[in-house]
Design a protein around this motif. Structure first.
Motif, PDB file in Angstrom:
ATOM      1  N   GLY A 160     -16.334 -62.328  13.992  1.00  0.00           N
ATOM      2  CA  GLY A 160     -15.521 -61.377  14.723  1.00  0.00           C
ATOM      3  C   GLY A 160     -15.915 -61.191  16.170  1.00  0.00           C
TER       4      GLY A 160
ATOM      5  N   LYS B 155     -13.586 -55.031  16.489  1.00  0.00           N
ATOM      6  CA  LYS B 155     -13.811 -54.062  15.430  1.00  0.00           C
ATOM      7  C   LYS B 155     -12.538 -53.911  14.617  1.00  0.00           C
ATOM      8  CE  LYS B 155     -17.297 -51.411  17.965  1.00  0.00           C
ATOM      9  NZ  LYS B 155     -17.692 -50.072  18.488  1.00  0.00           N
ATOM     10  N   SER B 156     -12.715 -53.787  13.329  1.00  0.00           N
ATOM     11  CA  SER B 156     -11.552 -53.681  12.456  1.00  0.00           C
ATOM     12  C   SER B 156     -10.747 -52.436  12.780  1.00  0.00           C
ATOM     13  CB  SER B 156     -11.987 -53.635  10.992  1.00  0.00           C
ATOM     14  OG  SER B 156     -10.872 -53.382  10.161  1.00  0.00           O
TER      15      SER B 156
ATOM     16  N   ALA C  48     -15.578 -56.618  10.459  1.00  0.00           N
ATOM     17  CA  ALA C  48     -14.837 -57.208  11.564  1.00  0.00           C
ATOM     18  C   ALA C  48     -14.026 -58.399  11.074  1.00  0.00           C
ATOM     19  CB  ALA C  48     -15.801 -57.653  12.660  1.00  0.00           C
TER      20      ALA C  48
END
Length: 841
Positions: free
Chosen positions: A533, A558-559, A566
């Motif tokens: 990520g 970041k999710s 991520a």
């Protein structure tokens, strides 16, 4: 059909004229007058009659018995040979002093002459009244331990002494007299005419009980005049009998108020049209090669399913290229960023070259049968050639002069079970060279003559043989590739000379061949990323990155979802003249990556099965996919409002309550989640199935919720009782696929994987066996039934149409439209009702 109904109620008009047999001088014996002969009514056969058991059925009175043989009755009496029974004498010879042998009838009612003058049989409508009275009397005698059929069977057994299972008219009258229904022998003859009798004038008890107790709808269903298939001619839709059409296993009926004008409308093209407005999501799971690019205008080109998309961030709108008829598997952009190429799978796959500004196709390149699909494409630096990798067993690489539609070279990429070759990329700094890479290999292809390419296989050296997931060329001629474990490999002269630690391994995933487990690794590289990520920017001013000291910066994604790791990156491209990136993730989202990364397009990362529109706020719709998440979207803003995780349990179906307050979610493990529709807060959890809830719907009054399961059951829940289960419907032989409610919330219609249409009482779960041809349905999402006979294409096997929906403004037959979604990825619009074979769409 009308013949059955009229004969059922004693219509004299249905009686045939007396038959005159040769050799009888035109005279018909009195015993045969008014007697229907076998099969005299065209198209009519007594319902439930089994000729293998009972022989040929006869009409009102049996034919005269053969001489020398007594005619038995169920009471054990036998009439002398050639002599009618006493009851028959009373009916036939009333008004005569003596019969043919000079014998005065033993039983001659005083009114016999009047009966004869009126002709035997029940008056029109009388038979229907008698049947209703019989059913009413039996219902009144019913007890918890003895149903109507058992009561009636016991009554007939008391007179069933000589001919088991059959009854004569006199005993038929006697049985019903004991049960409280008075009828004459002539009226009994009308029952024998309707349900059939054998040559000896006896009616099988089982035939009568089946006909009396199953009801008129089943009798209609057994009619001889049955139509095979939907209506063929829109000008001729008057048939109202039973219609059997594939793939529906059971017959369907037009409503009694069927208007043939609706048939004419069904044969016309709808005056509405479908226009694709927005596509949610991006193909971030099945892609092997890069599939996300900035075009010359700064817009983003990508694909999902069979649609290529150009997205404009400023206006938040999309344009679509829709010349593909199967799933797109790859996309490429030329160096000038003004021409795209997309390749698809299919029996005879092809590549489309098109203009991303006006979405017009420039060329179509067809591949031979057996190529299976095109998994990777790449333009040469001058844009005139196109390298395409197919998924045949040799992973053949075709080099095209796409403008002339000419194949310049055909090369064997790598032999093995597809997919083995993940991508192909032309050297932007050398017109004569391109590289293909994939499972445990990387190959350099260099043009050695005008008609051939020399192959050099990459030597992995100290890096060890591994899958090559991504690659890019540097101006110095160095090639950088991504490893599954997150490192970068530096290649010179087709040999790996250095391994750089770059990213973490990322999540474990299945290899694309589905046979083994590997790590996400570095899936995308661009000159100017990975499964952890993060996006790393490297300094390559020296010709190549040499160590981590050459990292210029790190951007971590970041999710957007709470409590999630991520996302892993699957594609990456750079906006020329800036530090802005576009990134596609394994969650099928598209990010714009800069100092403040944000999601531009939200998608689903697993198969999408459930979709529902809020009936109160129609701009909002909910979706459920097998990634354990439920999403709430705004169709006007074309944006996701919120999402919620279901705790690792995968969702299969969704439905809003009529007031728009609740959102019911059917789970793959058989559970039910009820959420607050606006906030997606959890309200209720229940589980009564062992397998997936494939469909669920609230009743129109909002008080009940029906769930159809993969294990053939339908459960009904009471919303008022905090979603307590109140009934279970059991009777389907396969997976429940679709459900609908009647307008009055009393009846459920269901389809199953065995292509049956069944109906249920929502209060107690019992099966409704009466014909539902006139029931008004609140919705129509079932793929089977009379008003949707015409949606099926020629040669359908029942799996072709996955879902349908009738427009909410439609009532039963007032018109409207119906939309279908099929296995070919097509959305079709029909006029509703759709009852014409191969109806236009």
């Amino acid at each position: 059909m009308e013949a059955i109904l009229n004969a059922s109620y004693g219509d004299k008009k249905q009686k045939p004229p007396p038959l005159r047999k040769p050799g009888m001088n035109g005279r018909i014996p009195l015993a045969q007058q008014d007697q229907p002969q076998p099969d005299v009514q065209k198209g009519y056969r007594p319902p439930f009659w089994d000729s293998k058991l009972y022989g040929q059925p006869f009409g009102d009175f049996n034919l005269p018995p053969k001489k020398g043989k007594p005619r038995p009755t169920s009471a054990g009496r036998a009439a002398p040979a050639g002599r009618p029974s006493s009851a028959r004498v009373a009916g036939e010879n009333a008004g005569s002093e003596r019969d043919a042998r000079g014998v005065r009838p033993a039983l001659r009612p005083a009114s016999a002459g009047r009966q004869r003058a009126a002709r035997p049989g029940a008056a029109p409508g009388r038979l229907q009244q008698l049947e209703e009275k019989m059913r009413s009397k039996l219902a009144g005698l019913r007890t918890p331990h003895m149903v109507e059929r058992a009561i009636l069977q016991r009554a007939f057994q008391e007179v069933d002494r000589m001919t088991p299972g059959k009854v004569a008219k006199e005993d038929f009258v006697d049985v019903w007299r004991r049960l409280g229904v008075k009828l004459t022998v002539d009226e009994a003859g009308s029952f024998y005419n309707k349900y059939g009798q054998d040559r000896n004038g006896l009616m099988p008890v089982k035939v009568f009980m089946d006909g009396l107790l199953v009801g008129q709808s089943r009798l209609l269903g057994r009619a001889a005049d049955v139509q095979q298939g939907a209506y063929r001619d829109p000008r001729n839709t008057e048939f109202k009998g039973k219609i059997i059409y594939p793939p529906c296993r059971k017959g369907v009926f037009a409503p009694t108020s069927w208007d043939t004008e609706m048939g004419l409308r069904s044969g016309e093209m709808p005056n509405k049209a479908l226009q694709l407005e927005f596509v949610y999501g991006y193909n971030g799971n099945a892609n092997l090669a890069p599939n996300l690019f900035y075009i010359k205008t700064g817009e983003v080109a990508y694909y999902t399913a069979a649609v290529a998309i150009v997205y404009n961030k400023e206006s938040h709108r999309q344009r679509f290229f829709q010349e593909h008829d199967d799933d797109i598997k790859c996309i490429a952009l030329n160096a000038a960023k003004d021409t795209c190429a997309t390749g698809q799978v299919g029996r005879e796959p092809y590549v489309c070259v098109w203009h991303p500004h006006d979405m017009k196709m420039l060329q179509r390149l067809d591949f031979p049968y057996g190529a299976r699909g095109v998994v990777a494409v790449s333009f040469s630096p001058d844009g005139g050639k196109l390298a395409c990798v197919t998924t045949d067993n040799d992973h053949t690489i075709y080099v095209w002069d796409w403008r002339r539609r000419a194949v310049l070279n055909t090369l064997k990429g790598l032999k093995g079970t597809p997919p083995q070759v993940y991508g192909v990329q032309w050297n932007p700094f050398a017109e004569s060279e391109f590289v293909s890479y994939g499972a445990s290999h990387i190959k350099w292809w260099t043009r050695s003559s005008a008609t051939s390419y020399a192959l050099t296989a990459g030597a992995f050296a100290k890096a060890g043989t591994h899958d090559v997931l991504s690659m890019t060329f540097l101006p110095s001629g160095v090639v950088v590739t991504g490893m599954p474990t997150g490192e970068l490999c530096i290649w010179k002269n087709s040999k790996c000379v250095r391994v750089l630690k770059a990213h973490a391994k990322g999540p474990q995933v299945k290899r694309d061949d589905g046979q083994s487990i590997t790590f996400g690794g570095v899936r995308c590289l661009r000159l100017r990323a990975g499964a952890d990520g993060t996006v790393l920017a490297w300094d390559v001013s020296s010709g190549e990155p040499k160590s981590q000291d050459d990292i210029l910066g790190t951007i971590a994604l970041k999710s957007p979802y709470q409590n999630c790791t991520a996302p892993a990156l699957r594609a990456l491209d750079c906006l020329p003249g800036s530090n802005v990136f576009i990134a596609g993730t394994n969650r099928c989202d598209i990010w714009e990556v800069d100092e403040t990364p944000e999601v531009m397009i939200y998608g689903h990362s697993a198969d999408l099965y459930g979709l529902a529109v809020n009936p109160v706020r129609p701009e909002r719709f909910a979706t459920a996919c097998e990634s354990d998440r439920v999403f709430l979207f705004d169709a006007v803003r074309r944006h996701m409002l919120r999402t919620v995780s279901l705790g690792g349990i995968k969702a299969r179906s969704v439905a809003f309550s009529p007031d728009g307050a609740h959102l019911a979610v059917g789970m793959r493990n058989g559970g039910l989640n009820v959420l607050e529709a606006d906030t997606l807060q959890f309200l209720k959890w229940s589980k009564n199935f062992d397998s997936a809830v494939d469909d669920l719907k609230y009743s129109p009054d909002g008080r009940l919720l029906a769930l159809g399961s993969h294990d053939t059951f339908i459960d009904v829940y009471s919303v008022d009782k905090d979603y307590k289960r109140i009934a279970r419907c059991s009777g389907h032989s396969a997976t429940i696929t679709h459900l609908d409610w009647s307008v009055d919330s009393s009846t459920i219609m269901s389809n199953c994987g065995a292509y049956e249409v069944l109906y249920w009482n929502a209060r107690d779960g019992s099966q409704v066996k009466q014909n539902q041809r006139d029931t008004d349905w609140a919705t129509w999402t079932c793929i089977l039934g009379f008003p949707v006979m015409g949606i099926w294409p020629e040669g359908s096997d029942g799996t072709d149409v996955n879902s349908i929906d009738r427009s909410p403004s439609s009532s039963r037959w007032s018109g409207g439209i119906v939309v279908t979604a099929d296995d070919l990825g097509q959305v079709k619009l029909f006029n509703y009702p759709c009852v014409i074979h191969r109806a236009p769409f």
